[in-house]
Design an enzyme around this catalytic site. Structure first.
Site, PDB file in Angstrom:
ATOM      1  N   ARG A 121       0.807  -1.213   0.000  1.00  0.00           N
ATOM      2  CA  ARG A 121       0.000   0.000   0.000  1.00  0.00           C
ATOM      3  C   ARG A 121       0.845   1.271   0.000  1.00  0.00           C
ATOM      4  NH1 ARG A 121      -2.985   1.829  -2.707  1.00  0.00           N
ATOM      5  NH2 ARG A 121      -3.968  -0.221  -2.626  1.00  0.00           N
ATOM      6  N   LYS A 177       1.510  25.101  -5.005  1.00  0.00           N
ATOM      7  CA  LYS A 177       0.301  24.452  -4.482  1.00  0.00           C
ATOM      8  C   LYS A 177       0.499  22.937  -4.484  1.00  0.00           C
ATOM      9  CE  LYS A 177      -2.562  28.273  -6.114  1.00  0.00           C
ATOM     10  NZ  LYS A 177      -3.601  28.710  -7.069  1.00  0.00           N
ATOM     11  N   LYS A 208       3.641  39.561  -5.274  1.00  0.00           N
ATOM     12  CA  LYS A 208       2.258  39.319  -5.671  1.00  0.00           C
ATOM     13  C   LYS A 208       1.337  40.419  -5.143  1.00  0.00           C
ATOM     14  CE  LYS A 208       0.914  35.211  -6.368  1.00  0.00           C
ATOM     15  NZ  LYS A 208       0.360  33.845  -6.216  1.00  0.00           N
ATOM     16  N   GLU A 224       3.737  40.671 -10.045  1.00  0.00           N
ATOM     17  CA  GLU A 224       2.397  40.293 -10.508  1.00  0.00           C
ATOM     18  C   GLU A 224       1.634  41.528 -10.965  1.00  0.00           C
ATOM     19  OE1 GLU A 224      -1.719  39.040  -8.427  1.00  0.00           O
ATOM     20  OE2 GLU A 224      -0.077  37.620  -8.075  1.00  0.00           O
ATOM     21  N   ASP A 250      -1.955  38.001 -14.059  1.00  0.00           N
ATOM     22  CA  ASP A 250      -2.904  37.214 -13.282  1.00  0.00           C
ATOM     23  C   ASP A 250      -4.348  37.486 -13.687  1.00  0.00           C
ATOM     24  OD1 ASP A 250      -3.409  35.334 -11.159  1.00  0.00           O
ATOM     25  OD2 ASP A 250      -4.163  37.016  -9.967  1.00  0.00           O
TER      26      ASP A 250
END
Length: 278
Positions: A96, A131, A163, A195, A217
């Site tokens: 597993r 992410k 950002k 950004e 973005d």
């Protein structure tokens, strides 16, 4: 193997095996020997083969393990990805954990390959993001590469990305220029990216020195084309924000250099693989 990856493997084995595999210890004779094959129930791209080998070997160094299809290779339904032989108890104990790594990483590689194919014939790179599953970043980003994608920054330490939230705290162009100069002096070689949500921001950022790339973005194809024309090759352009397998081709056609897709890692489905014992 990177120490952090080996530590992750050890943690996964400890999580699953704990004080011992009671099923195998009590229901499988100690002297039982078997062969096992990891078989694909669906097509995909291999990633995580060496990690799966390490799982088997950490459970029992005496196991004989063979990788039949290496990382980065395509396989079809029914393909044998890996073979192992030795103690039946050991094979079943490792099953597993080995499959959990292999299924997840093959899923990331396969998802990435779909996006890479979707942007053809445009010469645009498909980038991953931060992410990722906590603790899995190195191996998930390796899976992106196995699928034909390109790694963006590994973390906060190797690439400066200013950002929207950073700009909320400090958006003054002279202040940004001073920060860029300071970073260039103290950490030469670090890439710097800003950004932009609007074309006005793009125009403003073009007045700054020392910027390597812009992140465009949540701009639609029309605005992306305008941004590409405005920048005129002076900086690398990355498109980002809600891009899907259905929309990525239109984005690729705008002329941007790269498209980042968080779904490569945060939304990939584990592939259907199984271990068959004989």
């Amino acid at each position: 193997m990177e120490p952090s990856v080996l530590a992750l493997i050890h943690a996964a084995i400890t999580e699953d095996v704990g004080t011992g595999d009671v099923t195998s210890l009590y229901f499988i004779p100690e002297n039982s020997r078997s062969r096992a094959e990891i078989v694909a129930r669906e097509p995909g791209i291999v990633s995580g083969a060496e990690i799966a080998v390490t799982v088997f070997k950490e459970i029992d160094p005496a196991l004989e393990v063979e990788v039949c299809i290496p990382d980065g290779s395509h396989f079809v339904q029914g393909s044998i990805l890996m073979k192992a032989a030795g103690s039946t108890r050991s094979l079943l104990t490792a099953e597993r954990t080995a499959l959990n790594f292999l299924q997840r990483l093959c899923g990331v590689a396969t998802q990435t390959q779909r996006y890479v194919e979707a942007v053809k014939p445009h010469s645009v790179q498909v980038w991953d993001t931060r992410k990722t599953t906590p603790g899995w970043r190195l191996i998930e980003k390796a899976a992106v590469k196995h699928g034909g994608g390109t790694n963006h920054r590994m973390g906060l330490y190797d690439h400066a990305m200013v950002k929207d939230n950073h700009l909320t705290a400090n958006s003054d162009l002279p202040s940004l220029q001073a920060a860029i100069h300071k970073l260039r002096t103290e950490r030469p070689g670090t890439r710097i990216q800003l950004e932009a949500d609007t074309l006005d921001q793009v125009a403003g950022f073009l007045t700054l020195e020392g910027v390597d790339m812009l992140l465009l973005d949540n701009m639609g194809p029309e605005k992306l084309r305008e941004a590409v024309k405005l920048v005129n090759g002076k900086l690398w352009l990355e498109a980002s924000g809600g891009i899907t397998i259905e929309t990525i081709k239109d984005v690729a056609a705008t002329g941007v250099n790269a498209i980042s897709v968080g779904a490569l890692t945060h939304s990939s489905r584990a592939l259907d693989l199984g271990l068959d014992l004989s």
